[in-house]
Design a protein around this motif. Structure first.
Motif, short mmCIF file in Angstrom:
data_model
loop_
_atom_site.label_atom_id
_atom_site.label_comp_id
_atom_site.label_asym_id
_atom_site.label_seq_id
_atom_site.Cartn_x
_atom_site.Cartn_y
_atom_site.Cartn_z
N ASP A 206 7.17 -11.86 0.81
CA ASP A 206 6.29 -12.52 1.77
C ASP A 206 6.29 -11.82 3.12
OD1 ASP A 206 8.92 -13.11 2.31
OD2 ASP A 206 8.53 -15.18 2.98
N ARG A 207 6.90 -10.65 3.20
CA ARG A 207 6.96 -9.92 4.46
C ARG A 207 5.63 -9.23 4.76
NH1 ARG A 207 12.01 -8.11 6.68
NH2 ARG A 207 13.55 -9.66 6.14
N GLN A 208 5.34 -9.08 6.04
CA GLN A 208 4.09 -8.44 6.45
C GLN A 208 4.22 -6.92 6.38
OE1 GLN A 208 3.17 -9.91 10.34
NE2 GLN A 208 2.61 -11.93 9.63
N LEU A 209 3.17 -6.30 5.87
CA LEU A 209 3.11 -4.84 5.84
C LEU A 209 1.77 -4.41 6.41
CD1 LEU A 209 4.59 -4.03 2.32
CD2 LEU A 209 5.65 -3.57 4.51
N GLY A 210 1.62 -3.12 6.66
CA GLY A 210 0.34 -2.63 7.14
C GLY A 210 0.49 -1.54 8.15
N TRP A 211 0.23 -0.31 7.72
CA TRP A 211 0.35 0.83 8.62
C TRP A 211 -0.88 1.73 8.50
CZ3 TRP A 211 4.13 1.46 12.22
CH2 TRP A 211 5.23 0.61 12.11
N GLY A 212 -2.04 1.08 8.30
CA GLY A 212 -3.27 1.85 8.23
C GLY A 212 -3.65 2.29 6.83
N GLU A 213 -3.03 1.67 5.81
CA GLU A 213 -3.38 2.04 4.44
C GLU A 213 -4.87 1.81 4.19
OE1 GLU A 213 0.85 0.40 4.41
OE2 GLU A 213 -1.07 -0.01 5.39
N GLY A 214 -5.51 2.78 3.57
CA GLY A 214 -6.94 2.67 3.26
C GLY A 214 -7.85 3.36 4.25
N LEU A 215 -7.30 3.83 5.35
CA LEU A 215 -8.13 4.51 6.34
C LEU A 215 -8.76 5.78 5.77
CD1 LEU A 215 -6.13 4.25 9.70
CD2 LEU A 215 -8.25 3.11 9.09
N ASP A 216 -8.09 6.42 4.82
CA ASP A 216 -8.65 7.63 4.22
C ASP A 216 -9.93 7.32 3.45
OD1 ASP A 216 -7.04 6.16 2.47
OD2 ASP A 216 -6.80 7.88 1.13
N ILE A 217 -10.00 6.11 2.86
CA ILE A 217 -11.20 5.70 2.11
C ILE A 217 -12.35 5.47 3.08
CG2 ILE A 217 -12.16 3.95 0.57
CD1 ILE A 217 -9.30 3.44 -0.42
N ALA A 218 -12.05 4.80 4.21
CA ALA A 218 -13.09 4.57 5.22
C ALA A 218 -13.58 5.89 5.80
CB ALA A 218 -12.52 3.69 6.33
N ALA A 219 -12.64 6.82 6.04
CA ALA A 219 -13.02 8.13 6.59
C ALA A 219 -13.90 8.90 5.62
CB ALA A 219 -11.77 8.93 6.93
N SER A 220 -13.58 8.86 4.34
CA SER A 220 -14.38 9.56 3.32
C SER A 220 -15.80 8.99 3.28
CB SER A 220 -13.73 9.43 1.94
OG SER A 220 -12.48 10.06 1.93
N TYR A 221 -15.92 7.68 3.38
CA TYR A 221 -17.21 7.01 3.36
C TYR A 221 -18.06 7.46 4.55
CZ TYR A 221 -20.61 3.24 4.07
OH TYR A 221 -21.75 2.53 4.29
N LEU A 222 -17.42 7.46 5.74
CA LEU A 222 -18.17 7.82 6.95
C LEU A 222 -18.47 9.32 7.01
CD1 LEU A 222 -16.28 5.55 9.51
CD2 LEU A 222 -18.62 5.27 8.68
N ASN A 223 -17.56 10.14 6.48
CA ASN A 223 -17.79 11.59 6.48
C ASN A 223 -19.00 11.97 5.63
OD1 ASN A 223 -15.70 12.31 8.21
ND2 ASN A 223 -14.21 12.51 6.56
#
Length: 266
Positions: free
Chosen positions: A209-226
């Motif tokens: 139940d611990r919080q995580l999140g260090w920008g995972e998935g940003l590479d997918i967003a960048a590929s879409y925008l590129n």
């Protein structure tokens, strides 16, 4: 002593190194005789004090006032109020983030004591982790990254145990460490380039139940925008703008600027 002063003046919890160094010197020098032990303590203390004054000259001008300023931090709201997660938070953090190779090495060290020739050295190292986690637990403000120094000790212990085991391979200890290494490697490949998303697969079901999140998935967003027309001219507001910038052909700015009319995407 100099390194301890630098650690203490960089982050106040580094003060824990002072009692730890005293314990470590006692155990490592107990066969040297009283005179030599006193000399070692003296060298350490002088190194600590001289470095502290060189880095922070106010110790020389107003020593008591400087110490009061530091003590004030430990009673401030920033230290006593923010991010309160309970007394067992860091114990959970330790098991949540320990690598499989760490756990395998500790099991081998516990079950094959004859293999570990430098038990005292390992015990002193592990004592550092214990004292550091204990000191960080005292403060109400908590965060996973605050106990990163403790994990360095487990790296050293694992490296030592592995170096001992490979001298006598083909035992259950070798098999255990090899399995841990294989799973660890597979996890690194699976998570790349987001290694900070790592969680111990054995303990996650109990501490999930611990919080995580260090920008995972940003590479997918960048590929879409590129792939957009004239991507180099686009301006994007995003979390982790610096990391996103290395993936994106256009311009990235911090997400709090998302309302600016010059932004094309958030």
């Amino acid at each position: 002593g100099a390194a301890a002063a630098l650690a203490f003046l960089s982050k106040l919890p580094g003060l824990m190194i002072v009692p730890f160094a005293g314990i470590a010197i006692f155990f490592l020098a107990r066969n040297f005789g009283i005179k030599e032990s006193v000399k070692l303590y003296g060298i350490w203390i002088v190194s600590f004090l001289v470095t502290s004054v060189v880095v922070l000259p106010s110790f020389l001008v107003r020593p008591w006032g400087t110490l009061q300023d530091m003590a004030g931090f430990f009673t401030s709201g920033d230290y006593t109020s923010l991010h309160q997660y309970g007394a067992t938070y860091y114990l959970g953090t330790l098991f949540f983030l320990l690598a499989l190779i760490h756990m395998a090495a500790l099991v081998v060290a516990a079950l094959k004591p004859k293999l570990v020739q430098h038990k005292q050295d390992l015990a002193i190292l592990l004592l550092f982790s214990f004292l550091f986690i204990l000191m960080m637990t005292i403060g109400a403000k908590k965060g996973d990254r605050y106990i990163l120094p403790a994990f360095v000790v487990f790296d050293a212990c694992a490296a030592y145990v592995v170096s001992r085991v490979i001298r006598k391979p083909y035992s259950w200890a070798t098999a255990l460490l090899l399995c841990a290494l294989i799973f660890q490697t597979a996890d690194i490949i699976r998570l790349h380039p987001y290694e900070l998303a790592y969680v111990n697969p054995l303990t996650k079901p109990f501490l999930g139940d611990r919080q995580l999140g260090w920008g995972e998935g940003l590479d997918i967003a960048a590929s879409y925008l590129n792939a957009k027309p004239n991507a180099q001219d686009l301006k994007v507001a995003t979390y982790y703008a610096t990391q996103f910038e290395s993936l994106f052909r256009g311009t990235s700015v911090p997400l709090h600027q998302w309302e600016s009319e010059s932004n094309d995407y958030a």
